[in-house]
Design a protein around this motif. Structure first.
Motif, mmCIF file in Angstrom:
data_model
loop_
_atom_site.group_PDB
_atom_site.id
_atom_site.type_symbol
_atom_site.label_atom_id
_atom_site.label_comp_id
_atom_site.label_asym_id
_atom_site.label_seq_id
_atom_site.Cartn_x
_atom_site.Cartn_y
_atom_site.Cartn_z
ATOM 1 N N ILE A 38 42.155 20.840 -2.927
ATOM 2 C CA ILE A 38 43.523 21.025 -2.428
ATOM 3 C C ILE A 38 44.530 20.776 -3.543
ATOM 4 O O ILE A 38 45.516 21.511 -3.695
ATOM 5 N N LEU A 39 44.275 19.750 -4.345
ATOM 6 C CA LEU A 39 45.186 19.437 -5.452
ATOM 7 C C LEU A 39 45.154 20.519 -6.523
ATOM 8 O O LEU A 39 46.155 20.744 -7.207
ATOM 9 N N TRP A 40 44.028 21.192 -6.664
ATOM 10 C CA TRP A 40 43.941 22.322 -7.602
ATOM 11 C C TRP A 40 44.886 23.433 -7.156
ATOM 12 O O TRP A 40 45.604 24.024 -7.967
ATOM 13 N N VAL A 41 44.909 23.721 -5.849
ATOM 14 C CA VAL A 41 45.821 24.734 -5.313
ATOM 15 C C VAL A 41 47.270 24.286 -5.511
ATOM 16 O O VAL A 41 48.135 25.073 -5.889
ATOM 17 N N LEU A 42 47.543 22.999 -5.261
ATOM 18 C CA LEU A 42 48.891 22.458 -5.450
ATOM 19 C C LEU A 42 49.347 22.637 -6.894
ATOM 20 O O LEU A 42 50.486 23.053 -7.147
ATOM 21 N N ARG A 43 48.498 22.306 -7.824
ATOM 22 C CA ARG A 43 48.872 22.341 -9.239
ATOM 23 C C ARG A 43 49.037 23.769 -9.753
ATOM 24 O O ARG A 43 50.002 24.086 -10.447
ATOM 25 N N THR A 44 48.093 24.648 -9.409
ATOM 26 C CA THR A 44 48.095 26.002 -9.980
ATOM 27 C C THR A 44 48.958 26.979 -9.202
ATOM 28 O O THR A 44 49.419 27.981 -9.758
ATOM 29 N N GLY A 45 49.167 26.714 -7.897
ATOM 30 C CA GLY A 45 49.892 27.659 -7.065
ATOM 31 C C GLY A 45 49.067 28.864 -6.667
ATOM 32 O O GLY A 45 49.571 29.806 -6.054
ATOM 33 N N ALA A 46 47.767 28.844 -6.983
ATOM 34 C CA ALA A 46 46.892 29.983 -6.692
ATOM 35 C C ALA A 46 46.591 30.081 -5.200
ATOM 36 O O ALA A 46 46.749 29.111 -4.451
ATOM 37 N N GLN A 47 46.155 31.251 -4.766
ATOM 38 C CA GLN A 47 45.732 31.448 -3.386
ATOM 39 C C GLN A 47 44.442 30.667 -3.117
ATOM 40 O O GLN A 47 43.670 30.394 -4.031
#
Length: 257
Positions: A38-47
């Motif tokens: 989840i934090l990876w999505v938060l950081r990168t903004g990726a889908q």
């Protein structure tokens, strides 16, 4: 994005699953790995579908856990606990606080957004202490003036103590706001608008305004998380969850030094 062991020790108690009412179903996936996805999505903004399968669980599992934690108000509970920890360690300074808003452009399909000169989007209101540590965060339509969102931001405080003074820019110069904050023991400090006839501020308190860069720095930290900088969530509560997660990471950074 990987969490340190110290950070995980602080977060783990809040991520315990609800009690199962049946023994059926698959075993619950590891909370730490899911949170890091989840934090990876938060950081990168990726889908969600862009989550690297070699490093994280499937997108559907990560999103379902994010939704579960959001629905259970886990993120506000974590923020409250981290606030108390900072307070216990003497790392909060409530002699003065700074408030400001920032704009997050909303993509097509998002709910609770408003039109502005910058386009359609969501407003993020944030209050920080004298050190720039987040004390409260609130999201709303981008349409209302920031002065009208101060009380909602105070209501979203991570703790129970209000600052002695609240410092903002000219957008917060309002007799009504001054009166409302005085009732709860907060002195509002803001430069006068050009059209103000009755002066309410003198030079001495306004010296504190020079330290307003601290809230601007914290906003820059927030905007370093791409999922916060541009709103991709259709549901307002999901976007707020990502903003709260960003604040959690900022507070963890303050705690670990």
């Amino acid at each position: 994005m990987r969490l340190t062991d110290e950070q995980w020790v602080l977060l783990a108690p809040f991520l315990t699953p609800p009690e199962k009412t049946t023994k059926r179903g698959r075993p619950r996936r590891d909370d730490r790995t899911l949170l890091e996805g989840i934090l990876w999505v938060l950081r990168t903004g990726a889908q969600w579908e862009k989550l690297p399968r070699s490093d994280y669980p499937p997108k559907s599992t990560c999103f379902a856990r994010f939704q579960e934690w959001n629905d259970r108000n886990v993120f506000p509970a974590v923020l409250g606990q981290l606030y108390e920890l900072l307070e216990d360690r003497g790392l909060l300074d409530l002699r003065e606080a700074f408030i400001d808003g920032t704009f997050s452009a909303a993509k097509k399909g998002a709910r609770m957004f408003g039109p502005t000169k910058k386009g359609k989007g969501t407003k993020i209101m944030i209050m920080v202490d004298a050190n720039g540590t987040p004390l409260a965060v609130h999201t709303d339509s981008a349409s209302p003036a920031e002065v009208k969102l101060v009380q909602d931001t105070l209501d979203a405080s991570f703790g129970f103590d209000f600052p002695e003074r609240l410092i903002g820019d000219k957008a917060y110069d309002s007799d009504g706001l001054d009166a409302d904050l005085t009732e709860i023991g907060i002195e509002m400090i803001a430069p006068h608008r050009k059209n103000r006839k009755r002066k309410t501020q003198d030079g001495r308190p306004l010296r504190r305004y020079k330290r307003r860069w601290k809230v601007e720095r914290t906003i820059a930290w927030l905007q370093s998380f791409r999922r916060v900088r541009t709103r991709d969530e259709r549901k307002a509560q999901h976007f707020l969850g990502f903003v709260q997660l960003a604040c959690i990471l900022i507070l963890l950074r303050q705690i670990s030094g």
